[in-house]
Design a protein around this motif. Structure first.
Motif, short mmCIF file in Angstrom:
data_model
loop_
_atom_site.label_atom_id
_atom_site.label_comp_id
_atom_site.label_asym_id
_atom_site.label_seq_id
_atom_site.Cartn_x
_atom_site.Cartn_y
_atom_site.Cartn_z
N LYS A 68 0.81 -1.16 0.04
CA LYS A 68 -0.09 0.10 0.26
C LYS A 68 0.69 1.20 -0.04
CE LYS A 68 -0.45 -0.05 4.93
NZ LYS A 68 -1.43 -0.07 6.09
N GLU A 69 2.15 1.02 0.27
CA GLU A 69 2.99 2.04 0.02
C GLU A 69 3.59 2.32 -1.29
OE1 GLU A 69 3.10 4.30 2.79
OE2 GLU A 69 1.91 2.87 4.10
N GLY A 70 3.25 1.62 -1.94
CA GLY A 70 4.02 1.71 -3.27
C GLY A 70 5.13 0.95 -3.60
N THR A 71 5.91 0.25 -2.69
CA THR A 71 6.98 -0.30 -2.58
C THR A 71 6.74 -1.87 -3.37
OG1 THR A 71 7.62 0.59 -0.59
CG2 THR A 71 9.05 -1.18 -1.17
N VAL A 72 7.77 -2.18 -4.30
CA VAL A 72 7.69 -3.26 -4.79
C VAL A 72 8.77 -4.21 -4.50
CG1 VAL A 72 8.09 -4.39 -7.15
CG2 VAL A 72 6.85 -2.01 -6.99
N ASP A 73 8.30 -5.26 -4.01
CA ASP A 73 9.35 -6.23 -3.78
C ASP A 73 9.38 -7.73 -4.54
OD1 ASP A 73 10.47 -4.99 -1.31
OD2 ASP A 73 8.27 -4.97 -0.53
N TRP A 74 10.18 -8.35 -4.35
CA TRP A 74 10.25 -9.81 -5.08
C TRP A 74 9.92 -10.93 -3.96
CZ3 TRP A 74 12.83 -14.42 -4.14
CH2 TRP A 74 12.63 -15.45 -4.96
N VAL A 75 8.93 -11.80 -4.64
CA VAL A 75 8.24 -12.61 -4.04
C VAL A 75 8.55 -14.18 -4.73
CG1 VAL A 75 6.30 -13.72 -3.16
CG2 VAL A 75 6.48 -11.18 -3.12
N LEU A 76 9.22 -14.97 -3.74
CA LEU A 76 8.97 -16.48 -4.47
C LEU A 76 7.81 -17.02 -4.77
CD1 LEU A 76 10.98 -18.90 -5.18
CD2 LEU A 76 10.61 -19.50 -2.56
N ASP A 77 7.69 -17.81 -5.70
CA ASP A 77 6.18 -18.34 -6.31
C ASP A 77 6.68 -19.45 -6.80
OD1 ASP A 77 3.87 -18.97 -6.84
OD2 ASP A 77 3.04 -17.03 -7.48
N MET A 170 9.39 -0.29 -12.07
CA MET A 170 9.56 0.48 -10.54
C MET A 170 10.53 -0.49 -9.84
SD MET A 170 5.34 0.79 -9.92
CE MET A 170 5.76 1.29 -8.20
N PHE A 171 10.68 -1.73 -9.98
CA PHE A 171 11.64 -2.70 -8.98
C PHE A 171 13.19 -2.04 -9.58
CE2 PHE A 171 13.80 -6.77 -8.43
CZ PHE A 171 13.60 -6.62 -6.89
N TYR A 172 13.29 -1.88 -10.77
CA TYR A 172 14.73 -1.56 -11.34
C TYR A 172 14.78 -0.05 -11.59
CZ TYR A 172 16.15 -6.49 -11.96
OH TYR A 172 16.46 -7.49 -11.86
#
Length: 335
Positions: A68-77, A170-172
């Protein structure tokens, strides 16, 4: 080895092998139809495939979450799978997954510098397609000249692909060049207030008489693809592939390799080997966009570094003399 290191034409080694074959495969090798260094690409793939699992084990495979803060994070799936086949074998299982080869660099403030990464996108428009056409996207580190991430796939909704692309950019902290023939990507990014993540039409295309620059709507972003533009994008890829790769140690300097040997995308390598004018190669198209943006950024750097005429070279200093200011201090002119 001499041909590989010294040739300026990426097809030189392929032609040499076809004309002086050692194996049956080399004897039937095509010499025309592809601008890519097919022989070297096949050699690279043949080195990888026997130990494919070991080769891909360092890669991060998953998705990107947005809080909700607009931060992008990597998630294992573990429920998603990278599409590495070409041509794709299962048309029903082509959602794909984000494959990261190198995580984004962070500075001392924990930020990724803007401009360090650039991207290229071959988009889609239709939500459903009976063809094997996929959404494809690559990210490049402009300092090391290495591909650091890829997403190639096709979800049920085209907007899912657009959202994946937005989060990757966004992540990069990157900008992407894309084919603007399809309108969906632009509309989605505009609605999300993220047009700054899409590159303006590169000025280098106008300079090379390959297109015009527009400031209006969808035409202000991306590239209107044409046979001429796409062919140039492929030539740029070929040139990039046979350039010596960035090295990080003296050991690498002693054993130079080419950029193509740093390519970790199996699907891209397979497309490059198979490419001919009659096939649909989405990864090659996405990399063409990336290479055009890379060429435009390089041109900007060259223009920026042009030394302007300074005060010390002003004509004023030689105006009162019958010779140039450089001759005034030439001792030999007075002897």
């Amino acid at each position: 080895a001499i041909i590989r290191l010294e040739a300026s034409d990426p097809n030189t080694l392929t032609q040499e092998k076809a004309e002086r074959p050692i194996t049956p495969q080399e004897a039937i090798m095509r010499k025309e139809g592809s601008v890519f260094p097919v022989a070297d690409l096949k050699d690279h793939l043949s080195d990888i495939m026997p130990s494919l699992q070991k080769f891909v084990s360092p890669h991060w495979i998953g998705r990107l979450s947005l809080d909700k803060e607009g931060t992008v994070d990597w998630v294992l799936d573990d429920n998603i799978t990278v599409v590495r086949d070409y041509p794709i074998k299962d048309n029903k299982n082509k959602e794909g997954a984000l494959e990261i080869f190198e995580m984004p660099y962070k500075d001392s403030m924990g930020e990724t510098p803007h401009g360090l990464y650039i991207a290229g996108i071959d988009p889609i428009d239709d939500d459903e397609s009976g063809t094997n056409s996929l959404f494809s996207m690559f990210v490049l580190n402009t300092l090391t000249d290495r591909i650091v991430a890829e997403y190639t796939g096709r979800t049920f909704s085209a907007e899912d692909c657009y959202e994946k692309a937005k989060r990757i950019l966004m992540f990069y902290n990157a900008q992407a060049l894309y084919e603007n023939d399809k309108k969906g990507l632009y509309a989605y990014f505009k609605n999300k207030n993220c047009l700054h993540l899409l590159s303006d039409t590169p000025e280098i295309l106008r300079d090379m008489d390959m297109g015009s620059i527009s400031k209006i709507g969808n035409k202000s972003k991306g590239v209107n693809s044409s046979a001429k533009v796409n062919a140039w994008g492929r030539r740029l890829q070929s040139t990039w592939m046979i350039q010596q790769a960035y090295s990080q140690s003296e050991e690498e300097d002693d054993n130079p390799v080419l950029n193509l040997h740093k390519i970790r995308s199996i699907g891209y390598l397979k497309e490059l080997v198979a490419w001919n004018p009659d096939i649909n190669a989405d990864r090659v198209s996405a990399m063409g966009m990336l290479m055009i943006l890379r060429a435009d950024r390089e041109q900007r750097v060259v223009d920026f570094e042009v030394v302007e005429k300074g005060l010390e070279s002003d004509d004023f200093w030689g105006r009162s003399f019958g010779e140039s200011s450089t001759d005034i201090f030439n001792v030999n002119s007075y002897t």
